[in-house]
Each structure stands twice: as C-alpha cells, then as structure tokens.
Design a protein around this motif. Structure first.
Motif, PDB file in Angstrom:
ATOM      1  N   GLU A 137       0.849  -1.191   0.000  1.00  0.00           N
ATOM      2  CA  GLU A 137       0.000   0.000   0.000  1.00  0.00           C
ATOM      3  C   GLU A 137       0.882   1.238   0.000  1.00  0.00           C
ATOM      4  OE1 GLU A 137      -3.998  -0.484   2.402  1.00  0.00           O
ATOM      5  OE2 GLU A 137      -2.276  -1.068   3.639  1.00  0.00           O
ATOM      6  N   ARG A 138       0.493   2.208  -0.787  1.00  0.00           N
ATOM      7  CA  ARG A 138       1.197   3.490  -0.780  1.00  0.00           C
ATOM      8  C   ARG A 138       0.650   4.324   0.366  1.00  0.00           C
ATOM      9  NH1 ARG A 138       4.309   5.927  -4.517  1.00  0.00           N
ATOM     10  NH2 ARG A 138       4.673   8.126  -4.145  1.00  0.00           N
ATOM     11  N   ARG A 139       1.544   4.880   1.167  1.00  0.00           N
ATOM     12  CA  ARG A 139       1.183   5.768   2.272  1.00  0.00           C
ATOM     13  C   ARG A 139       1.961   7.059   2.094  1.00  0.00           C
ATOM     14  NH1 ARG A 139      -1.676   3.153   6.695  1.00  0.00           N
ATOM     15  NH2 ARG A 139      -2.592   1.389   5.626  1.00  0.00           N
ATOM     16  N   GLY A 140       1.379   8.024   1.366  1.00  0.00           N
ATOM     17  CA  GLY A 140       2.119   9.247   1.045  1.00  0.00           C
ATOM     18  C   GLY A 140       3.299   8.877   0.160  1.00  0.00           C
ATOM     19  N   PRO A 141       4.484   9.359   0.489  1.00  0.00           N
ATOM     20  CA  PRO A 141       5.650   9.022  -0.334  1.00  0.00           C
ATOM     21  C   PRO A 141       6.255   7.650  -0.001  1.00  0.00           C
ATOM     22  CG  PRO A 141       6.296  10.518   1.405  1.00  0.00           C
ATOM     23  CD  PRO A 141       4.795  10.348   1.516  1.00  0.00           C
ATOM     24  N   ARG A 142       5.763   6.993   1.014  1.00  0.00           N
ATOM     25  CA  ARG A 142       6.333   5.728   1.498  1.00  0.00           C
ATOM     26  C   ARG A 142       5.361   4.582   1.227  1.00  0.00           C
ATOM     27  NH1 ARG A 142      11.566   6.650   3.015  1.00  0.00           N
ATOM     28  NH2 ARG A 142      11.455   5.258   4.769  1.00  0.00           N
ATOM     29  N   TRP A 143       5.805   3.362   1.504  1.00  0.00           N
ATOM     30  CA  TRP A 143       5.024   2.155   1.215  1.00  0.00           C
ATOM     31  C   TRP A 143       4.918   1.272   2.447  1.00  0.00           C
ATOM     32  CZ3 TRP A 143       2.614   0.978  -3.394  1.00  0.00           C
ATOM     33  CH2 TRP A 143       2.839   1.893  -4.428  1.00  0.00           C
ATOM     34  N   THR A 144       3.893   0.442   2.465  1.00  0.00           N
ATOM     35  CA  THR A 144       3.672  -0.544   3.521  1.00  0.00           C
ATOM     36  C   THR A 144       3.533  -1.900   2.850  1.00  0.00           C
ATOM     37  OG1 THR A 144       2.575   1.047   4.959  1.00  0.00           O
ATOM     38  CG2 THR A 144       2.077  -1.264   5.355  1.00  0.00           C
ATOM     39  N   ALA A 145       4.132  -2.930   3.446  1.00  0.00           N
ATOM     40  CA  ALA A 145       3.975  -4.314   2.984  1.00  0.00           C
ATOM     41  C   ALA A 145       3.145  -5.046   4.034  1.00  0.00           C
ATOM     42  CB  ALA A 145       5.336  -4.985   2.835  1.00  0.00           C
ATOM     43  N   LYS A 146       2.189  -5.859   3.566  1.00  0.00           N
ATOM     44  CA  LYS A 146       1.306  -6.577   4.486  1.00  0.00           C
ATOM     45  C   LYS A 146       1.194  -8.041   4.086  1.00  0.00           C
ATOM     46  CE  LYS A 146      -1.666  -2.684   5.640  1.00  0.00           C
ATOM     47  NZ  LYS A 146      -3.046  -2.209   5.745  1.00  0.00           N
ATOM     48  N   ALA A 147       1.053  -8.881   5.087  1.00  0.00           N
ATOM     49  CA  ALA A 147       0.758 -10.301   4.868  1.00  0.00           C
ATOM     50  C   ALA A 147      -0.086 -10.783   6.040  1.00  0.00           C
ATOM     51  CB  ALA A 147       2.036 -11.121   4.759  1.00  0.00           C
ATOM     52  N   ASP A 148      -1.040 -11.659   5.753  1.00  0.00           N
ATOM     53  CA  ASP A 148      -1.942 -12.163   6.783  1.00  0.00           C
ATOM     54  C   ASP A 148      -2.218 -13.640   6.519  1.00  0.00           C
ATOM     55  OD1 ASP A 148      -3.983 -12.734   8.580  1.00  0.00           O
ATOM     56  OD2 ASP A 148      -5.124 -10.926   8.133  1.00  0.00           O
ATOM     57  N   ALA A 149      -1.839 -14.481   7.462  1.00  0.00           N
ATOM     58  CA  ALA A 149      -2.039 -15.927   7.310  1.00  0.00           C
ATOM     59  C   ALA A 149      -3.455 -16.364   7.674  1.00  0.00           C
ATOM     60  CB  ALA A 149      -1.016 -16.689   8.155  1.00  0.00           C
ATOM     61  N   LEU A 150      -4.230 -15.511   8.347  1.00  0.00           N
ATOM     62  CA  LEU A 150      -5.591 -15.895   8.725  1.00  0.00           C
ATOM     63  C   LEU A 150      -6.469 -16.189   7.520  1.00  0.00           C
ATOM     64  CD1 LEU A 150      -6.479 -13.557  11.726  1.00  0.00           C
ATOM     65  CD2 LEU A 150      -6.064 -16.015  11.752  1.00  0.00           C
ATOM     66  N   THR A 151      -6.221 -15.504   6.414  1.00  0.00           N
ATOM     67  CA  THR A 151      -7.045 -15.702   5.224  1.00  0.00           C
ATOM     68  C   THR A 151      -6.848 -17.083   4.613  1.00  0.00           C
ATOM     69  OG1 THR A 151      -5.346 -14.676   3.859  1.00  0.00           O
ATOM     70  CG2 THR A 151      -7.151 -13.248   4.642  1.00  0.00           C
ATOM     71  N   ALA A 152      -5.774 -17.765   4.959  1.00  0.00           N
ATOM     72  CA  ALA A 152      -5.475 -19.083   4.376  1.00  0.00           C
ATOM     73  C   ALA A 152      -6.321 -20.201   4.985  1.00  0.00           C
ATOM     74  CB  ALA A 152      -3.991 -19.406   4.527  1.00  0.00           C
ATOM     75  N   GLY A 153      -7.099 -19.875   5.999  1.00  0.00           N
ATOM     76  CA  GLY A 153      -7.987 -20.868   6.580  1.00  0.00           C
ATOM     77  C   GLY A 153      -7.373 -21.586   7.770  1.00  0.00           C
ATOM     78  N   PRO A 154      -8.193 -22.384   8.448  1.00  0.00           N
ATOM     79  CA  PRO A 154      -7.774 -23.004   9.704  1.00  0.00           C
ATOM     80  C   PRO A 154      -6.706 -24.098   9.535  1.00  0.00           C
ATOM     81  CG  PRO A 154      -9.950 -23.789   9.074  1.00  0.00           C
ATOM     82  CD  PRO A 154      -9.584 -22.700   8.112  1.00  0.00           C
TER      83      PRO A 154
END
Length: 132
Positions: free
Chosen positions: A43-60
């Motif tokens: 995600e772009r946040r102004g002039p900088r960036w954020t990286a995200k990852a979430d294992a919850l979406t992969a299921g139980p």
C-alpha cells in the motif's frame, strides 16, 4: 464481483497486489480469504510504502510453524533496528505489517518474502533482509 486468478505460491514481487485505498484493500483481502490463501499486498502511504501479509485468510488448516514465526520476527526486528521500517511495524503472529518502506520495489520485495516465509520458504526473507 469476479475473482482474480489466485496468486502463485510463493508470489513473486511483481505480482504482489497494490491494495492502496479502502476498496483495493477490501477486494484483495476478500479474494485471499475466498481462495483460502495467505493475503499479501503493498500500500502506498504518502511518499512511502507498507507491505502486508496475513495468514488468517489461508484458513484453519494453514499453520505458521514456530521456526517460521521466529525467523519472520527476527527479520522484522533487524529491519526496525536498521531503520528501514518503523518501530510500530507488526511482527505477527499471523498478521505482518511493515511500515514506512522507501520504495514500491522494496515494499514488493519484502511482501513477496513474507508471503514465501508464510508458506515455509525462508530463503527469500533472509535474502531480502541481507540485501540492505
């Protein structure tokens, strides 16, 4: 809403979705959840960036091994200490957010490395942290 093609596992940096904005984030997150895969995005946040990852979406059935979690946490700590990401970045245990990355390319590299790590391949993460 049509589903996009599932991301490859691990996801290469150039295919990591740009989830800038509420609609883009919601769409990418929802699709990862429906496809039961690890969510990954930048995600772009102004002039900088954020990286995200979430294992919850992969299921139980998708578990993050303790050794994998420890490696990711160690990498996040190294990135914070080197001041490449902000100290309020999140090191899990299932949701990872790396704030204040200086470029889209670097954010994509780190997001792809997190994605690979959450599927058990720690080499891209080790390489990405050593790269700086």
């Amino acid at each position: 809403m049509a589903l996009m093609e599932p991301l490859p596992i691990p996801c290469p940096a150039d295919l990591v979705p740009d989830a800038t904005g509420a609609d883009a984030f919601t769409t990418a997150y929802r699709q990862a959840k429906q496809q039961q895969v690890v969510f990954v995005a930048v995600e772009r946040r102004g002039p900088r960036w954020t990286a995200k990852a979430d294992a919850l979406t992969a299921g139980p059935d998708h578990a993050v091994d303790d050794a994998v979690y420890d490696a990711i946490r160690g990498a996040v700590i190294r990135l914070i200490r080197s001041r490449e990401i902000r100290p309020d970045s999140s090191a899990g245990p299932v949701y990872f957010v790396l704030h204040d990355i200086d470029s889209e390319q670097r954010a994509r590299e780190l997001a792809a490395a997190l994605h690979a790590a959450l599927y058990g391949d720690l080499e891209p993460l080790a390489h990405a942290v050593r790269a700086r």
